[in-house]
Design a protein around this motif. Structure first.
Motif, PDB file in Angstrom:
ATOM      1  N   ILE A   1      41.906  47.120  27.790  1.00 28.43           N
ATOM      2  CA  ILE A   1      42.023  46.925  29.234  1.00 28.43           C
ATOM      3  C   ILE A   1      43.081  47.862  29.807  1.00 28.43           C
ATOM      4  N   LYS A   2      42.718  48.568  30.880  1.00 27.98           N
ATOM      5  CA  LYS A   2      43.686  49.414  31.580  1.00 27.98           C
ATOM      6  C   LYS A   2      44.270  48.681  32.778  1.00 27.98           C
ATOM      7  N   ARG A   3      43.399  48.164  33.654  1.00 29.48           N
ATOM      8  CA  ARG A   3      43.877  47.401  34.809  1.00 29.48           C
ATOM      9  C   ARG A   3      42.770  46.497  35.324  1.00 29.48           C
ATOM     10  N   LEU A   4      43.184  45.354  35.857  1.00 33.69           N
ATOM     11  CA  LEU A   4      42.275  44.371  36.437  1.00 33.69           C
ATOM     12  C   LEU A   4      42.849  43.947  37.782  1.00 33.69           C
ATOM     13  N   LEU A   5      42.052  44.038  38.835  1.00 31.34           N
ATOM     14  CA  LEU A   5      42.483  43.589  40.155  1.00 31.34           C
ATOM     15  C   LEU A   5      41.726  42.312  40.502  1.00 31.34           C
ATOM     16  N   VAL A   6      42.429  41.195  40.510  1.00 29.18           N
ATOM     17  CA  VAL A   6      41.832  39.915  40.894  1.00 29.18           C
ATOM     18  C   VAL A   6      41.885  39.812  42.413  1.00 29.18           C
ATOM     19  N   PHE A   7      40.737  39.530  43.026  1.00 29.84           N
ATOM     20  CA  PHE A   7      40.686  39.474  44.486  1.00 29.84           C
ATOM     21  C   PHE A   7      39.881  38.270  44.947  1.00 29.84           C
ATOM     22  N   VAL A   8      40.044  37.947  46.220  1.00 27.36           N
ATOM     23  CA  VAL A   8      39.323  36.846  46.864  1.00 27.36           C
ATOM     24  C   VAL A   8      38.663  37.409  48.115  1.00 27.36           C
ATOM     25  N   TYR A   9      37.421  37.009  48.366  1.00 26.97           N
ATOM     26  CA  TYR A   9      36.746  37.472  49.572  1.00 26.97           C
ATOM     27  C   TYR A   9      35.926  36.335  50.171  1.00 26.97           C
ATOM     28  N   ILE A  10      35.565  36.502  51.430  1.00 27.04           N
ATOM     29  CA  ILE A  10      34.790  35.497  52.156  1.00 27.04           C
ATOM     30  C   ILE A  10      33.344  35.952  52.199  1.00 27.04           C
TER      31      ILE A  10
ATOM     32  N   ALA B   1      43.454  41.269  48.022  1.00 33.37           N
ATOM     33  CA  ALA B   1      43.827  41.622  46.654  1.00 33.37           C
ATOM     34  C   ALA B   1      44.965  40.700  46.252  1.00 33.37           C
ATOM     35  N   VAL B   2      44.776  39.901  45.205  1.00 40.40           N
ATOM     36  CA  VAL B   2      45.739  38.851  44.872  1.00 40.40           C
ATOM     37  C   VAL B   2      46.735  39.315  43.821  1.00 40.40           C
TER      38      VAL B   2
ATOM     39  N   LYS C   1      47.525  41.473  49.339  1.00 40.34           N
ATOM     40  CA  LYS C   1      47.212  42.424  50.398  1.00 40.34           C
ATOM     41  C   LYS C   1      45.892  42.047  51.046  1.00 40.34           C
ATOM     42  N   PHE C   2      45.948  41.676  52.323  1.00 37.45           N
ATOM     43  CA  PHE C   2      44.761  41.291  53.072  1.00 37.45           C
ATOM     44  C   PHE C   2      44.154  42.526  53.735  1.00 37.45           C
ATOM     45  N   VAL C   3      42.827  42.599  53.726  1.00 34.98           N
ATOM     46  CA  VAL C   3      42.131  43.709  54.375  1.00 34.98           C
ATOM     47  C   VAL C   3      41.030  43.147  55.260  1.00 34.98           C
ATOM     48  N   TYR C   4      40.622  43.939  56.243  1.00 31.35           N
ATOM     49  CA  TYR C   4      39.604  43.488  57.190  1.00 31.35           C
ATOM     50  C   TYR C   4      38.195  43.631  56.632  1.00 31.35           C
TER      51      TYR C   4
END
Length: 244
Positions: free
Chosen positions: A149-158, A197-198, A215-218
């Protein structure tokens, strides 16, 4: 073969350790923690998303009405269903991954990319909670393959595209195989945001480090991709119908 072709969907048994009595909250001031230094860089890292409606949204209009019309409190209670804004809050848990061999992709309910814990990408989503139940949504990361594993970005979206982060209390909790759980609370008022991005989980030298992003994005996954330089190609996806 497409970018996400060949993801296995076999059932996997997981162990998550016992971290119910202690917790570490990642904040702006304390934004990261080393799982390696905690002795927790092996086994299955369980990642859980849970959320609930803010109480001000559930009862706010009723309280205002009683202040203006106090005698309404004497009327028999009405049976009122959830408003459309409450029912449609469907938060999803996802993960952008990049492995040491250069392969990249996403694990998420949208499109049915549930991943695999015992083979690449070593990330598996257990299911899709569309109603914010107590168990929420859960993802497993197999840290026994941390060298891959190099990197993992855990995120949440609607999913339904309606901005709703300002109407929910959402939390992402990481449960290592040993040691305290790690919490990130998404309590910032971001009424126009559709994705967040959590945490970033990445290998830094010889350590597995968890870093708070919040970091919240539109936009959606494509905007998170651009923000973190993943370089994937995105198209519109859909969920399967709910089984009743």
């Amino acid at each position: 073969m497409g970018l996400f072709d060949g993801l296995r969907r076999g059932d996997v048994q997981f162990d998550s350790g016992d971290a119910s009595t202690n917790a570490i909250e990642l904040t702006k001031r304390r934004a990261q923690i080393s799982l390696t230094k905690q002795g927790a860089a092996s086994g299955h890292l369980r990642v859980n998303l849970s959320w609930r409606m803010r109480t001000s949204d559930i009862g706010g209009s009723q309280r205002e009405s009683l202040l203006r019309h106090p005698f309404r409190a004497l009327r028999p209670p009405e049976v009122v269903g959830h408003s459309q804004s409450m029912v449609n809050v469907d938060l999803d848990l996802g993960c952008l991954y990049e492995l040491q061999d250069g392969s990249k992709g996403v694990v998420q309910p949208l499109g049915g990319y549930y991943g695999d814990a015992n083979a690449a990408p070593y990330v598996k989503l257990s299911g899709d909670d569309r109603f914010g139940s107590g168990s929420g949504e859960t993802m497993y990361i197999n840290l026994d393959h941390r060298d891959s594993i190099k990197r993992l970005l855990v995120f949440v979206y609607i999913y339904d595209q309606t901005p709703a982060f300002d109407r929910t209390h959402a939390s992402v909790t990481l449960y290592p195989s040993s040691g305290p759980r790690i919490e990130v609370h998404l309590d910032e008022r971001q009424p126009q945001a559709r994705s967040c991005a959590v945490v970033m989980i990445e290998k830094v030298k010889d350590e597995i480090v968890v870093r708070r992003e919040a970091k919240f994005v539109y936009g959606f996954q494509a905007e998170l991709d651009r923000l973190y330089g993943w370089g994937l190609q995105w198209g519109r996806g859909y969920k399967s119908k709910i089984d009743r």
